[in-house]
Design an enzyme around this catalytic site. Sequence first.
Site, PDB file in Angstrom:
ATOM      1  N   LYS A   1       0.919  -1.108  -0.041  1.00 10.30           N
ATOM      2  CA  LYS A   1       0.030  -0.115  -0.056  1.00 10.30           C
ATOM      3  C   LYS A   1       0.988   1.330  -0.087  1.00 10.30           C
ATOM      4  O   LYS A   1       0.679   2.174  -0.801  1.00 10.30           O
ATOM      5  CB  LYS A   1      -1.143  -0.068   1.141  1.00 10.30           C
ATOM      6  N   THR A   2       1.810   1.301   0.884  1.00 10.07           N
ATOM      7  CA  THR A   2       2.654   2.476   0.726  1.00 10.07           C
ATOM      8  C   THR A   2       3.459   2.630  -0.308  1.00 10.07           C
ATOM      9  O   THR A   2       3.667   3.687  -1.114  1.00 10.07           O
ATOM     10  CB  THR A   2       3.952   2.291   2.056  1.00 10.07           C
TER      11      THR A   2
ATOM     12  N   ASP B   1      -1.275   6.522   6.298  1.00 11.52           N
ATOM     13  CA  ASP B   1      -1.225   5.086   6.792  1.00 11.52           C
ATOM     14  C   ASP B   1      -2.474   4.975   7.949  1.00 11.52           C
ATOM     15  O   ASP B   1      -2.478   6.040   8.579  1.00 11.52           O
ATOM     16  CB  ASP B   1       0.072   4.544   6.967  1.00 11.52           C
TER      17      ASP B   1
ATOM     18  N   THR C   1      -5.532  -1.682   7.141  1.00 17.54           N
ATOM     19  CA  THR C   1      -5.766  -3.147   7.184  1.00 17.54           C
ATOM     20  C   THR C   1      -7.162  -3.375   7.620  1.00 17.54           C
ATOM     21  O   THR C   1      -7.376  -4.615   7.653  1.00 17.54           O
ATOM     22  CB  THR C   1      -4.686  -3.640   8.235  1.00 17.54           C
TER      23      THR C   1
ATOM     24  N   ARG D   1       6.386  -8.257   1.759  1.00 19.17           N
ATOM     25  CA  ARG D   1       7.614  -7.649   2.632  1.00 19.17           C
ATOM     26  C   ARG D   1       8.222  -8.988   3.357  1.00 19.17           C
ATOM     27  O   ARG D   1       9.209  -8.808   3.630  1.00 19.17           O
ATOM     28  CB  ARG D   1       6.505  -6.953   3.632  1.00 19.17           C
TER      29      ARG D   1
END
Length: 354
Positions: free
Chosen positions: A82-83, A127, A176, A236
């Site tokens: 997302k980032t 975020d 999330t 990640r």
Amino acid sequence: MAKERVVTRTATASESALEGSTSTRVTRASDVYVAEIRPKRLQEYVGQKELVERLRIAIAAARKRSDAMEHVLLHGPPGLGKTTVAHVIAEEMGSRAFVTSGPALTKAGDLVGTLTKMQANDVLFIDEIHRLPAAVEEYIYPAMEDRRIDFTLDSGMHAKVVTLNLEPFTMIGATTRAGLLTNALRSRFGIAHHLEFYDEIDLQRILRRATGILSMEGVGDEALAAIARRSRGTPRIAIRLLRRARDYAQVMGSGHCSTESVAKALALEGVDALGLDELDRKYLRVIAQTYGGGPVGLEAIAATLADDAATLEDAIEPYLLQIGFLARTRQGRCLTKAACEYLGVEWKSDSLFS
């Protein structure tokens, strides 16, 4: 003012003067992304094909109009990019990305300070946007729709409303837990997309690209496939495991990441062939041994593990649900037959619906 991070391709003299400030840091993207694995352009982004196609069209249309892109809401498990998407959008638009988070915006002044210094077509990435305080969220609505902020000075009979006009900008929210967003906020995003877990093929492509950036030569496809299988469908985690495999090979081996050295490195990390770590196994064992396979409430599991229920729900359960080890019922969490076979315990066929 809330702590935030600004990423820009070029830094002006005025921006350079801000460097070192406790509230804002301006850096060149070329510095930020040195030896970084995070992609910067859409053509470098692997996976999430539907999202990439939607963004490609939206970005092309916005650039033709010389306007800011639509506001974007990204939701899904952590670690899926997302980032990264926010930085990619800023790079494709030739603008800057202002990065902050919901908990950091504790008061309206934090948001106002950020929005007023943004230039045309800049990107504001928030975020954990579901954790925005209600008072701050109220200021976001006119900013997103009308590109203005009505800021109240003083109070009582001396109150004065000051309207601040904003440059066209793109807000990107990441969460999330999309269910915790208010309908009013969710409806103001022009593009909303749920990020899915990655398949092994895409993860191997990400890992192959990462080996080049990390100067890891001669890593075989089998070694990368072994890492991809244990990555829980999350880039990640895949990158983290790749780095651990690199470290193990450099210290304990010849420096070459072979399939054998990767297996030993991941075993040292406590990651098994399915990608489950020790916390995952503890979670499953608690349901199996303490609560007889379920059903059991999440709060009870969290109390038994001495962990946070939200952490278990966001970080542990999504993958267990994906691989079919966990079932959520009205009565609580239950282990599936596959999970019982994995743990080597007897499966109670009536436990799911008892």
